[in-house]
Design an enzyme around this catalytic site. Structure first.
Site, PDB file in Angstrom:
ATOM      1  N   SER A   1       0.848  -1.190   0.000  1.00 60.08           N
ATOM      2  CA  SER A   1       0.000   0.000   0.000  1.00 60.08           C
ATOM      3  C   SER A   1       0.889   1.248   0.000  1.00 60.08           C
ATOM      4  O   SER A   1       1.781   1.357  -0.839  1.00 60.08           O
ATOM      5  CB  SER A   1      -0.943  -0.043   1.204  1.00 60.08           C
ATOM      6  OG  SER A   1      -2.006   0.843   1.070  1.00 60.08           O
TER       7      SER A   1
ATOM      8  N   ASP B   1      -8.571  -5.923  -5.386  1.00 56.75           N
ATOM      9  CA  ASP B   1      -8.232  -4.728  -4.601  1.00 56.75           C
ATOM     10  C   ASP B   1      -8.538  -3.468  -5.405  1.00 56.75           C
ATOM     11  O   ASP B   1      -7.975  -3.270  -6.487  1.00 56.75           O
ATOM     12  CB  ASP B   1      -6.742  -4.767  -4.252  1.00 56.75           C
ATOM     13  CG  ASP B   1      -6.278  -3.539  -3.482  1.00 56.75           C
ATOM     14  OD1 ASP B   1      -7.135  -2.809  -2.941  1.00 56.75           O
ATOM     15  OD2 ASP B   1      -5.050  -3.321  -3.422  1.00 56.75           O
TER      16      ASP B   1
ATOM     17  N   HIS C   1      -5.813  -6.581  -0.971  1.00 58.67           N
ATOM     18  CA  HIS C   1      -4.776  -5.577  -0.745  1.00 58.67           C
ATOM     19  C   HIS C   1      -3.498  -6.240  -0.228  1.00 58.67           C
ATOM     20  O   HIS C   1      -3.488  -6.887   0.809  1.00 58.67           O
ATOM     21  CB  HIS C   1      -5.304  -4.559   0.258  1.00 58.67           C
ATOM     22  CG  HIS C   1      -4.657  -3.213   0.172  1.00 58.67           C
ATOM     23  ND1 HIS C   1      -4.400  -2.573  -1.023  1.00 58.67           N
ATOM     24  CD2 HIS C   1      -4.226  -2.367   1.137  1.00 58.67           C
ATOM     25  CE1 HIS C   1      -3.853  -1.394  -0.784  1.00 58.67           C
ATOM     26  NE2 HIS C   1      -3.723  -1.243   0.509  1.00 58.67           N
TER      27      HIS C   1
END
Length: 593
Positions: A209, A509, A535
């Site tokens: 991320s 995601d 994710h």
């Protein structure tokens, strides 16, 4: 000051911009006791692409056979006296920055590698306990594991305060920048190498991320210090670009422009393409429409309060908007956490209990609550609200969201959020460097299952100045405020200069909408997709029973790239040492003659 279009308003979809992104990912999908009731404290900080800025404790979820996974308990904890401002101030101001270390399989004298986790916008303990990829390959790589906490998050707090109000005032957040954070990591890395005599150890950065973005950027900005990076679910292309609104696409990069593609992936997850029941996304869309339609009558507000089990009564249509956002973000979070196994990763902030998990593929489970048909027609009669179809449809939306908001099964009532955007201090990073934040992403309500939302640059600037009074508008001489080009500039630089980085994205995601799509940029900067991945699934602990073949394959390739980068760096250092020795011998012979 964010503009919400009425639910019946429609925007044109700029398909020429977002279709190349969406089609790639779209084609990957296949159908395939009485506990004491507690009032549910909603998380008021969404924090964009990360989670849990105020994590108090975390117990890693055990493996399938019940054995404990490695965690913070397997690390030594260290504090480093870090400079607050690395670049512009001569002031010696410092703060204490936390990092965790595991050297079980590492011997510095042999130039064994260091795996560096570039901490996200959260308590670093979350990532230590969740990033199983590093733990599972530490032994085979003979690697040290170094996890560094991001400044202003967790316990690494400049100005010794965790209170958001204190951090917002007097410009105290001005040192919360990507550049400062990257320099923090480099300084601690150098300190660690010096203490252990490990100057020759190759370094591989890893992150998911925002942490994945940092891993790519630290390789880009400090290539002599970091020799490769695994950047998982790193939305380098999630920058704001509204030039399409003027019909000008000539200067646009391959970003997702205005964010509609993000919400389209959430919607795809709730469709047959994402493995969910076929009627789910259309029923969710209808439920939000019904919710807004019933927001203007006090009688309806009272009934909605009861139906959604709210702790305080809805009083205005704006309260209904907050309620709708609650459930939008439930779908959003379940899409990010659309993992093939039970996981506590996305709900730990709510539950504070590592034993409570979302089910495998939680979007599919939530969609099961939305099954059926609900023929609804609205007229001016207040009695229409008593129609069973409306009640059942809204009850289905409530139950679907309860998978996230009532995962413990003990919640008696829900509070509306005080921060309707769930942003926290991450909002400052959006306001200054435009780091991705989905609360600003536009929706059209046609190609996604929500309702229309648009926001302009002027509205964002107004919001940022109001939220952070120390910021000046971009037009001011100081140059503070929203930097509309920062993320685009970083993308351009990365594409021109980056080497030795692997990008990965999960097709389930929504952040993959802003990711680097396959095949990547070059042989040394490839990109891979995990077809049934949420994710940064690839960085999590492996699960033999539930992992799709795509993530097994991607992890294998990631290890191969890491081994390649380590070998190349060791060979480079060997050749450099040999050259120095050769030059020394030559100089010695010349001086003798």
């Amino acid at each position: 000051a964010i503009t919400i279009l009425p639910p019946k308003t429609r925007m044109p979809l700029h398909t020429s911009i977002i279709l190349p992104i969406l089609l790639f990912y779209f084609n990957l999908f296949t159908t395939t006791s009485a506990t004491e009731h507690q009032q549910h404290p909603l998380p008021f900080h969404r924090k964009g692409i990360g989670l849990l800025s105020s994590l108090k404790s975390y117990i890693p979820h055990p493996t399938a056979n019940g054995t404990p996974r490695p965690s913070t308990a397997n690390c030594s904890i260290h504090w480093f006296t870090q400079t607050i401002d690395h670049f512009f101030s001569s002031s010696p101001s410092t703060f204490q920055q936390r990092y965790f270390l595991n050297t079980k399989y590492w011997t510095p004298s042999t130039n064994n590698p260091i795996l560096l986790y570039t901490g996200n916008e959260a308590n670093v303990e979350l990532y230590i306990n969740a990033t199983g990829f590093m733990w599972e390959h530490a032994q085979s790589l003979n690697a040290a594991l170094l996890f560094i906490e991001h400044r202003y998050y967790g316990q690494s707090l400049p100005f010794n305060t965790s209170q958001e109000e204190d951090m917002r005032r007097d410009g105290r957040l001005q040192f919360l920048t990507v550049e400062q954070a990257l320099k923090d990591y480099i300084v601690i890395l150098a300190h660690f190498k010096e203490v252990y005599g490990a100057e020759e150890s190759p370094v591989i950065a890893l992150g998911g991320s925002y942490g994945g973005m940092l891993a790519a950027w630290i390789r880009m900005e400090y290539p002599d210090d970091v020799h490769g990076a695994i950047a998982s679910s790193a939305p380098l292309l999630a920058f704001f670009d509204d030039s399409y609104k003027n019909g000008d696409t000539s200067t646009m990069l391959r970003g997702f422009a205005h964010g509609e593609s993000y919400w389209q992936i959430v919607t795809i997850d709730a469709s047959e393409k994402g493995g969910s029941i076929c009627e789910c996304s259309s029923n969710v869309h209808s439920a939000f429409g019904a919710l807004f339609h019933l927001s203007t009558s006090s009688k309806h507000l009272q009934r909605l309060t009861e139906l959604f089990h709210l702790c305080q009564p809805l009083q205005t249509s704006q309260d209904v908007h907050k309620l709708a956002l609650m459930y939008l973000f439930a779908w959003d979070t379940m899409a990010m956490g659309n993992y093939p196994f039970p996981s506590n990763y996305m709900i730990l902030e709510q539950t504070k209990d590592a034993n409570v998990t979302l089910p495998p593929f939680p979007v599919r489970a939530a969609c099961d609550c939305m099954s059926g048909t609900y023929p609804i027609q609205f007229n001016n009669s207040n009695d229409n609200f008593l129609d069973d179809n409306i009640i059942n449809l809204l009850s289905a939306l409530r139950d679907a969201g309860s998978l996230y908001y009532n995962a413990t099964g003990t919640t008696k009532c829900n509070n509306l959020p005080s921060d309707v955007n769930f942003d926290g201090i991450w909002d400052y990073q959006y306001c200054t460097q435009l780091l991705p934040q989905e609360t600003y992403f536009e929706r059209d309500g046609i190609h996604d299952m929500f309702w229309p939302f648009v926001v302009s640059r002027a509205e964002i600037e107004e919001h940022c100045i109001q939220a952070f009074p120390s910021l000046n508008k971009p037009s001011s001489s100081s140059g503070n405020g929203v930097n509309w080009n920062w993320l685009q500039d970083m993308y351009k630089k990365a594409k021109e200069t980056l080497t030795n980085v692997v990008f990965t994205n999960g097709a389930y995601d929504p952040w993959s909408a802003g990711g680097i799509v396959p095949p990547g940029w070059s042989e040394s900067v490839p990109s891979f997709v995990i077809e049934e991945g949420g994710h940064h699934l690839d960085l999590m602990f492996s699960d033999v029973e539930h992992d799709p073949e795509s993530v097994v394959r991607v992890r294998k390739m990631e290890v191969e790239f890491i081994e390649k980068w380590i070998a190349e760096e060791k060979e480079k250092k060997r050749k450099r040492k040999w050259m120095y020795q050769k030059e020394g011998l030559l100089r010695g012979e010349l001086s003798t003659n």
